[in-house]
Scaffold this motif. Structure first.
Motif, short mmCIF file in Angstrom:
data_model
loop_
_atom_site.label_atom_id
_atom_site.label_comp_id
_atom_site.label_asym_id
_atom_site.label_seq_id
_atom_site.Cartn_x
_atom_site.Cartn_y
_atom_site.Cartn_z
N ALA A 21 -12.02 6.70 6.77
CA ALA A 21 -10.66 7.35 7.28
C ALA A 21 -10.35 6.24 7.97
N LEU A 22 -10.49 5.56 9.34
CA LEU A 22 -8.90 4.66 9.58
C LEU A 22 -8.69 4.00 8.96
N VAL A 23 -9.34 3.36 8.27
CA VAL A 23 -8.55 2.32 6.94
C VAL A 23 -7.63 3.03 5.80
N ILE A 39 -0.75 -3.54 10.36
CA ILE A 39 -1.62 -4.41 9.79
C ILE A 39 -2.61 -5.05 11.08
N ARG A 40 -1.75 -5.41 12.09
CA ARG A 40 -2.67 -5.46 13.20
C ARG A 40 -4.11 -4.38 13.56
N LEU A 51 -5.76 -5.83 0.60
CA LEU A 51 -5.97 -5.66 -1.02
C LEU A 51 -6.12 -3.39 -0.39
N ALA A 52 -7.05 -3.70 0.54
CA ALA A 52 -7.42 -2.27 0.97
C ALA A 52 -5.54 -1.36 1.47
N ILE A 53 -5.29 -1.91 1.66
CA ILE A 53 -3.37 -1.40 1.35
C ILE A 53 -2.64 -1.39 -0.13
N SER A 54 -3.01 -2.42 -0.67
CA SER A 54 -2.37 -2.34 -1.93
C SER A 54 -2.72 -1.72 -3.00
N MET A 58 -0.58 2.40 -4.11
CA MET A 58 -0.98 2.52 -5.76
C MET A 58 -0.84 3.88 -5.59
N GLN A 59 -2.07 4.44 -4.89
CA GLN A 59 -2.44 6.21 -5.20
C GLN A 59 -1.40 6.80 -4.82
#
Length: 62
Positions: A21-23, A39-40, A51-54, A58-59
């Motif tokens: 949930a934090l991510v 990002i920090r 990778l998670a951010i990309s 996209m979503q």
């Protein structure tokens, strides 16, 4: 996913939920505010976070 990996207890599942949930929240912030400062705050190494951010972007862009 059931059957993939070690058996875990409820506290592990709740901690993993909170981390994911934090991510998700940080990815939404990064999408609006920009990635450089956010990002920090991710709980993963930068390469994993990117990778998670990309995938999140996209979503969010769809």
């Amino acid at each position: 996913m059931p059957g993939h990996g070690a058996v875990v207890d409820r506290s592990y599942v709740l901690a993993q939920h909170d981390e994911l949930a934090l991510v998700a929240d940080l990815a939404k912030r990064a999408h609006v505010e920009g990635l450089r400062d956010v990002i920090r705050s991710f709980p993963y190494p930068e390469d994993v976070s990117r990778l998670a951010i990309s995938r999140a972007f996209m979503q969010l862009d769809a």
